[in-house]
Design an enzyme around this catalytic site. Structure first.
Site, short mmCIF file in Angstrom:
data_model
loop_
_atom_site.label_atom_id
_atom_site.label_comp_id
_atom_site.label_asym_id
_atom_site.label_seq_id
_atom_site.Cartn_x
_atom_site.Cartn_y
_atom_site.Cartn_z
N GLU A 1 67.36 -8.38 68.06
CA GLU A 1 67.70 -7.84 66.73
C GLU A 1 68.71 -6.71 66.86
O GLU A 1 68.96 -6.21 67.98
CB GLU A 1 66.43 -7.34 66.04
CG GLU A 1 65.73 -6.22 66.79
CD GLU A 1 65.05 -5.21 65.90
OE1 GLU A 1 65.69 -4.73 64.95
OE2 GLU A 1 63.88 -4.88 66.17
N LYS B 1 53.69 -0.09 65.71
CA LYS B 1 53.43 1.34 65.88
C LYS B 1 52.11 1.73 65.25
O LYS B 1 51.75 1.24 64.19
CB LYS B 1 54.57 2.15 65.27
CG LYS B 1 55.69 2.30 66.26
CD LYS B 1 56.73 3.29 65.79
CE LYS B 1 57.84 3.27 66.81
NZ LYS B 1 59.12 3.64 66.27
N1 PSU Z 1 59.46 -0.76 64.55
C1 PSU Z 1 59.92 -0.05 65.62
N2 PSU Z 1 61.24 0.12 65.80
C2 PSU Z 1 62.15 -0.47 64.94
C3 PSU Z 1 61.67 -1.24 63.83
C4 PSU Z 1 60.33 -1.35 63.69
O1 PSU Z 1 59.12 0.47 66.38
O2 PSU Z 1 63.36 -0.33 65.14
C5 PSU Z 1 62.66 -1.92 62.90
C6 PSU Z 1 62.73 -3.41 63.22
O3 PSU Z 1 64.05 -3.88 62.98
C7 PSU Z 1 61.77 -4.02 62.21
C8 PSU Z 1 62.02 -3.13 61.00
O4 PSU Z 1 62.03 -5.37 61.95
O5 PSU Z 1 62.20 -1.83 61.55
C9 PSU Z 1 60.91 -3.19 60.01
O6 PSU Z 1 61.28 -2.46 58.88
P1 PSU Z 1 60.39 -2.49 57.54
O7 PSU Z 1 59.11 -1.78 57.87
O8 PSU Z 1 61.24 -1.75 56.56
O9 PSU Z 1 60.17 -3.93 57.19
#
Ligand code: PSU
Ligand code: MN
Length: 357
Positions: free
Chosen positions: A53, A188
């Site tokens: 990604e 996380k």
């Molecule tokens: N969790 C992490 N690091 C990240 C992300 C999530 O520990 O960089 C990023 C990833 O690209 C994930 C996105 O797909 O955040 C999820 O965002 P949201 O919670 O807005 O869906």
């Protein structure tokens, strides 16, 4: 008047689509995206390919550290026998596999690139903008070209208080409908891990911990939640992908392989985690909620982990940088985690490419 002209436009589009053979329709779809020659060749020849990604590059860390990390992750994939396919949208064109100039452009643009989840793809393409794909958007493009393995640091999940806010990452629903195996260090612990596991079950995502009975919590090996399943080797993973997600069963659902943080990084991980937990408890005690919560947590974890002893332990962990703040601490472990996941994900992709179905 407006409605009759829009309905005739609609019928024109649908008649256009109806007149395309499946091959023509597929070629038309493929003409909208750009696949690097290397990735295209690897896919055609059944070689191991690992999707990566790009939000982690644009939003995960500052330039030029992000570029260096992205290159190192790609090198790890290559060193382990697979071809990396970093996915991003550049000037409105979805790109599968970035060359050096494209990676540099994405990394140097940093947070000015739009964080692009599945819902945002159409807008980024339509406005010819630059988009860094999250897990959900990366899954969409990887599956369009038939990539089966995808490595990241951590996926999004169900947020705490989701029962009030409805904040559930589209990563989870995308995984539920996309036949790709994602390798991550779990989610996380700032998210709600038990709820995330429940939601993945609802979405029919097969979840296994790698060489562990417990689902990992990103910065720490254990989350207190038993993993729904366990796998012990890249070959184990490849067999599950092959039997479960490939064309044989035609089952369009994803897989999450959760890899615990490597032992040599778990000391730093534990420090970050305990500060996070304390900050969360303080936020509850002081009734800090809503939009005030994240800034409060970030500032508090920053304070709690800002001492010299922690700085020393972190700096010896990864030989870099000078500032101590949450973003930095987060980043150091993120880097260690994504690299470890890249190693294991590549081994899984290679095992999959060697599997006789
Ligand atoms: N969790 C992490 N690091 C990240 C992300 C999530 O520990 O960089 C990023 C990833 O690209 C994930 C996105 O797909 O955040 C999820 O965002 P949201 O919670 O807005 O869906
Ligand atoms: Mn969200």
């Amino acid at each position: 008047m407006a409605s009759s002209s829009s309905s005739s436009a609609l019928s024109r589009i649908s008649s256009l689509q109806n007149h395309l053979s499946p091959l023509e329709a597929n070629n038309k779809l493929m003409s909208l995206i750009k696949i690097s020659p290397e990735v295209s060749e690897a896919i055609s020849n059944g070689r191991a390919v690992v999707a990566l990604e790009s939000t982690i590059i644009s939003h995960g860390m500052p330039y030029p550290q992000n570029l260096q990390t992205a290159k190192e992750v790609e090198s790890i994939v290559r060193d382990n026998g697979a071809i990396p396919a970093t996915i991003a949208i550049l000037n409105g064109v979805p790109c599968i596999g970035l060359n050096e100039e494209e990676l540099e452009r994405l990394a140097s643009l940093g947070k000015s690139v739009q964080k692009t989840a599945g819902r945002d793809i159409a807008h980024v393409v339509a406005t010819r903008a630059n988009g860094a794909t999250t897990v959900s958007a990366t899954l969409f493009f990887a599956s369009m070209v038939g990539i089966q393995v995808f490595v990241t640091g951590g996926i999004g999940g169900v947020h705490r208080h989701a029962n009030h806010t409805m904040d559930i990452s589209s990563d989870l629903t995308a995984l539920g409908r996309t036949p790709i195996a994602v390798i991550s260090a779990g989610v996380k612990s700032i998210l709600d891990i038990p709820k995330t596991l429940e939601y993945l079950e609802t979405q029919e995502v097969y979840v296994a911990a790698y060489k562990s009975d417990e689902f990992p919590a990103f910065f720490t090996e254990k989350s207190g939640c038993k993993a729904p399943s366990r796998v012990n080797s890249p070959e184990d993973c490849a067999r599950v992908i092959g039997k479960y997600a490939n064309m044989k069963l035609n089952r369009p659902a994803g897989i999450l392989f959760a890899v615990p943080i490597p032992k040599q990084h778990s000391a730093a991980g534990n420090l970050i985690e305990s500060a996070t937990q304390r900050a969360l408890a303080e936020a509850r005690e002081q009734n800090v909620t809503g939009s005030a919560e994240t800034p409060f947590l970030l500032a508090r974890v920053n304070e709690l982990t800002g001492g010299t002893s922690l700085a020393a332990s972190i700096l010896s962990l990864e030989h870099c940088l000078s500032i101590v703040n949450l973003e930095f601490l987060d980043t150091v472990s993120d880097i260690a985690l994504v690299k470890n996941n890249a190693l294991i994900g590549s081994q899984i992709a290679v095992a999959l490419s060697q599997l006789i179905f």
